[in-house]
Design a protein around this motif. Structure first.
Motif, PDB file in Angstrom:
ATOM      1  N   PHE A 186      11.890  -9.139 -37.310  1.00  0.00           N
ATOM      2  CA  PHE A 186      11.044  -8.144 -36.649  1.00  0.00           C
ATOM      3  C   PHE A 186       9.668  -8.096 -37.288  1.00  0.00           C
ATOM      4  O   PHE A 186       8.644  -8.029 -36.602  1.00  0.00           O
ATOM      5  CB  PHE A 186      11.713  -6.782 -36.729  1.00  0.00           C
ATOM      6  N   LEU A 187       9.626  -8.125 -38.654  1.00  0.00           N
ATOM      7  CA  LEU A 187       8.346  -8.047 -39.351  1.00  0.00           C
ATOM      8  C   LEU A 187       7.492  -9.265 -39.062  1.00  0.00           C
ATOM      9  O   LEU A 187       6.276  -9.176 -38.938  1.00  0.00           O
ATOM     10  CB  LEU A 187       8.590  -7.917 -40.863  1.00  0.00           C
ATOM     11  N   GLN A 188       8.153 -10.435 -38.947  1.00  0.00           N
ATOM     12  CA  GLN A 188       7.407 -11.652 -38.662  1.00  0.00           C
ATOM     13  C   GLN A 188       6.806 -11.636 -37.268  1.00  0.00           C
ATOM     14  O   GLN A 188       5.800 -12.290 -37.006  1.00  0.00           O
ATOM     15  CB  GLN A 188       8.339 -12.864 -38.823  1.00  0.00           C
ATOM     16  N   ASN A 189       7.439 -10.893 -36.379  1.00  0.00           N
ATOM     17  CA  ASN A 189       6.973 -10.846 -34.993  1.00  0.00           C
ATOM     18  C   ASN A 189       6.365  -9.487 -34.640  1.00  0.00           C
ATOM     19  O   ASN A 189       6.334  -9.104 -33.480  1.00  0.00           O
ATOM     20  CB  ASN A 189       8.135 -11.146 -34.037  1.00  0.00           C
ATOM     21  N   LEU A 190       5.891  -8.772 -35.669  1.00  0.00           N
ATOM     22  CA  LEU A 190       5.341  -7.442 -35.429  1.00  0.00           C
ATOM     23  C   LEU A 190       4.135  -7.496 -34.501  1.00  0.00           C
ATOM     24  O   LEU A 190       3.959  -6.608 -33.660  1.00  0.00           O
ATOM     25  CB  LEU A 190       4.948  -6.785 -36.762  1.00  0.00           C
ATOM     26  N   ASP A 191       3.300  -8.534 -34.648  1.00  0.00           N
ATOM     27  CA  ASP A 191       2.132  -8.643 -33.776  1.00  0.00           C
ATOM     28  C   ASP A 191       2.562  -8.855 -32.327  1.00  0.00           C
ATOM     29  O   ASP A 191       2.017  -8.246 -31.403  1.00  0.00           O
ATOM     30  CB  ASP A 191       1.213  -9.774 -34.247  1.00  0.00           C
ATOM     31  N   LEU A 192       3.571  -9.708 -32.127  1.00  0.00           N
ATOM     32  CA  LEU A 192       4.086  -9.946 -30.779  1.00  0.00           C
ATOM     33  C   LEU A 192       4.694  -8.676 -30.202  1.00  0.00           C
ATOM     34  O   LEU A 192       4.489  -8.357 -29.026  1.00  0.00           O
ATOM     35  CB  LEU A 192       5.138 -11.063 -30.810  1.00  0.00           C
ATOM     36  N   PHE A 193       5.414  -7.935 -31.033  1.00  0.00           N
ATOM     37  CA  PHE A 193       6.040  -6.687 -30.587  1.00  0.00           C
ATOM     38  C   PHE A 193       4.990  -5.673 -30.167  1.00  0.00           C
ATOM     39  O   PHE A 193       5.090  -5.057 -29.099  1.00  0.00           O
ATOM     40  CB  PHE A 193       6.902  -6.120 -31.720  1.00  0.00           C
ATOM     41  N   THR A 194       3.957  -5.506 -30.996  1.00  0.00           N
ATOM     42  CA  THR A 194       2.904  -4.513 -30.718  1.00  0.00           C
ATOM     43  C   THR A 194       2.148  -4.850 -29.443  1.00  0.00           C
ATOM     44  O   THR A 194       1.962  -3.990 -28.575  1.00  0.00           O
ATOM     45  CB  THR A 194       1.916  -4.453 -31.899  1.00  0.00           C
ATOM     46  N   VAL A 195       1.719  -6.100 -29.326  1.00  0.00           N
ATOM     47  CA  VAL A 195       0.986  -6.517 -28.130  1.00  0.00           C
ATOM     48  C   VAL A 195       1.883  -6.435 -26.899  1.00  0.00           C
ATOM     49  O   VAL A 195       1.454  -6.006 -25.831  1.00  0.00           O
ATOM     50  CB  VAL A 195       0.435  -7.947 -28.307  1.00  0.00           C
ATOM     51  N   GLY A 196       3.157  -6.851 -27.058  1.00  0.00           N
ATOM     52  CA  GLY A 196       4.096  -6.808 -25.936  1.00  0.00           C
ATOM     53  C   GLY A 196       4.316  -5.398 -25.416  1.00  0.00           C
ATOM     54  O   GLY A 196       4.354  -5.171 -24.197  1.00  0.00           O
ATOM     55  N   ILE A 197       4.450  -4.433 -26.328  1.00  0.00           N
ATOM     56  CA  ILE A 197       4.657  -3.040 -25.924  1.00  0.00           C
ATOM     57  C   ILE A 197       3.429  -2.498 -25.193  1.00  0.00           C
ATOM     58  O   ILE A 197       3.542  -1.796 -24.180  1.00  0.00           O
ATOM     59  CB  ILE A 197       4.975  -2.161 -27.150  1.00  0.00           C
ATOM     60  N   THR A 231      -3.845 -13.649 -22.927  1.00  0.00           N
ATOM     61  CA  THR A 231      -4.663 -14.811 -23.281  1.00  0.00           C
ATOM     62  C   THR A 231      -5.296 -14.630 -24.649  1.00  0.00           C
ATOM     63  O   THR A 231      -5.374 -15.571 -25.447  1.00  0.00           O
ATOM     64  CB  THR A 231      -5.768 -15.033 -22.228  1.00  0.00           C
ATOM     65  N   ASN A 232      -5.734 -13.425 -24.936  1.00  0.00           N
ATOM     66  CA  ASN A 232      -6.345 -13.120 -26.221  1.00  0.00           C
ATOM     67  C   ASN A 232      -5.350 -13.318 -27.359  1.00  0.00           C
ATOM     68  O   ASN A 232      -5.706 -13.800 -28.445  1.00  0.00           O
ATOM     69  CB  ASN A 232      -6.850 -11.678 -26.223  1.00  0.00           C
ATOM     70  N   TYR A 233      -4.089 -12.976 -27.111  1.00  0.00           N
ATOM     71  CA  TYR A 233      -3.064 -13.108 -28.139  1.00  0.00           C
ATOM     72  C   TYR A 233      -2.671 -14.567 -28.369  1.00  0.00           C
ATOM     73  O   TYR A 233      -2.645 -15.048 -29.499  1.00  0.00           O
ATOM     74  CB  TYR A 233      -1.824 -12.293 -27.751  1.00  0.00           C
ATOM     75  N   VAL A 234      -2.365 -15.292 -27.291  1.00  0.00           N
ATOM     76  CA  VAL A 234      -1.833 -16.650 -27.446  1.00  0.00           C
ATOM     77  C   VAL A 234      -2.895 -17.647 -27.904  1.00  0.00           C
ATOM     78  O   VAL A 234      -2.550 -18.706 -28.436  1.00  0.00           O
ATOM     79  CB  VAL A 234      -1.179 -17.154 -26.138  1.00  0.00           C
ATOM     80  N   LEU A 276      -7.305  -9.419 -36.516  1.00  0.00           N
ATOM     81  CA  LEU A 276      -6.995  -8.328 -35.597  1.00  0.00           C
ATOM     82  C   LEU A 276      -7.429  -8.611 -34.159  1.00  0.00           C
ATOM     83  O   LEU A 276      -7.150  -7.819 -33.264  1.00  0.00           O
ATOM     84  CB  LEU A 276      -7.652  -7.030 -36.081  1.00  0.00           C
ATOM     85  N   ILE A 277      -8.117  -9.730 -33.939  1.00  0.00           N
ATOM     86  CA  ILE A 277      -8.579 -10.073 -32.595  1.00  0.00           C
ATOM     87  C   ILE A 277      -7.427 -10.199 -31.588  1.00  0.00           C
ATOM     88  O   ILE A 277      -7.553  -9.737 -30.449  1.00  0.00           O
ATOM     89  CB  ILE A 277      -9.422 -11.366 -32.625  1.00  0.00           C
ATOM     90  N   PRO A 278      -6.282 -10.779 -31.965  1.00  0.00           N
ATOM     91  CA  PRO A 278      -5.192 -10.908 -30.991  1.00  0.00           C
ATOM     92  C   PRO A 278      -4.635  -9.584 -30.479  1.00  0.00           C
ATOM     93  O   PRO A 278      -3.886  -9.567 -29.499  1.00  0.00           O
ATOM     94  CB  PRO A 278      -4.111 -11.683 -31.775  1.00  0.00           C
ATOM     95  N   PHE A 279      -4.995  -8.463 -31.137  1.00  0.00           N
ATOM     96  CA  PHE A 279      -4.482  -7.165 -30.730  1.00  0.00           C
ATOM     97  C   PHE A 279      -5.367  -6.492 -29.680  1.00  0.00           C
ATOM     98  O   PHE A 279      -5.400  -5.269 -29.577  1.00  0.00           O
ATOM     99  CB  PHE A 279      -4.353  -6.239 -31.948  1.00  0.00           C
TER     100      PHE A 279
END
Length: 267
Positions: free
Chosen positions: A3-14, A52-55, A206-209
């Motif tokens: 979960f911690l490794q994918n926290l950025d994916l989780f935050t953006v996904g939510i 797009t900004n995230y990936v 922080l740009i991907p967020f």
């Protein structure tokens, strides 16, 4: 640990899920409303821009990095335009656009957005960044048109909103003030984390967020629509339930240890 490794994916996904649920909930409440349709349009563009900004920072291939950057500013053109359109019609149910809007602004937006997908804006990758880092790209003359149009649309949106606030009173002014506050928070966050910190201190982590920074405007606007009786309570409850279910499902995927981002990393 997964979960911690994918926290950025989780935050953006939510955030993306929340934007989508709010956008469609508002739309289905009254599909005939020009405000609701414009809000959905802005929400969908925000989702595409956020993804797009995230990936973009998860690719390690020059081809994919270049095209993700092109798509990023392609959606940025439509993002600024959809913001202006929404501000122009909010909070009316019916509205008409001027000839300048139909025959000048819209064609220019279409033309510039197409140009962003060509070498006239981003021609090639000069230096490929490592995973999670910004790559250096060679800019073409078309980047100036992109900047001018984007700044124009965003500035015009703020001007129109301020004029509307000054010309209204009572509940309508309250609604507009809530929208203005959400818009201000969003652009302060975007300006700070997507422009100032990267430009001044090379802080690009922080740009991907970007989707997270857009969420305040979406949330406050939805609240303005709901709070002031423009939003059906039953529809709002259904939207909230869908959002909760989305969070639960997405959390299970992240916690399961199945690293979805591997698909991206291997591109």
């Amino acid at each position: 640990m997964g979960f911690l490794q994918n926290l950025d994916l989780f935050t953006v996904g939510i955030c993306i899920a929340g934007i989508g649920v709010l956008g469609f909930t508002v739309f289905f409440n009254n599909p005939k409303s020009i405000t609701n349709r414009s809000f959905l349009f802005f929400s969908l563009i925000s989702i595409f821009w956020g993804i797009t900004n995230y990936v973009n920072y998860k690719f390690t291939s020059e081809f994919f990095v270049l095209w993700s950057l092109r798509l990023l500013i392609f959606f940025a053109v439509w993002h600024a335009f959809s913001l202006l359109q929404f501000i122009c019609v909010f909070p009316t149910q019916q509205g008409k656009f001027s000839k300048a809007y139909k025959y000048v602004l819209v064609p220019v937006v279409i033309l510039v957005s197409i140009l962003t997908l060509t070498p006239l804006v981003f021609s090639r990758i000069v230096q490929l960044g490592s995973l999670g880092q910004v790559s250096t790209v060679e800019k073409g003359p078309g980047i100036l048109l992109f900047l001018l149009l984007t700044v124009f649309n965003i500035t015009a949106a703020f001007i129109v909103l301020v004029k509307k606030i000054k010309q209204t009173s009572g509940q309508e002014r309250v609604r507009l003030n809530i929208v203005a506050f959400g818009l201000l928070v969003t652009f302060i966050l975007l300006g700070l984390f997507n422009f100032l910190l990267p430009a001044l201190y090379d802080r690009v982590d922080l740009i991907p967020f970007g989707a997270l920074f857009i969420f305040p405007f979406i949330a406050f606007t939805s609240y303005a629509i709901y709070k002031h009786k423009l939003f059906n309570v039953k529809v709002a409850a259904s939207g909230a339930l869908v959002f909760v279910l989305t969070i639960v499902t997405f959390s299970e995927v992240i916690l399961s240890g199945n690293n979805i981002s591997l698909i991206i990393y291997r591109s």
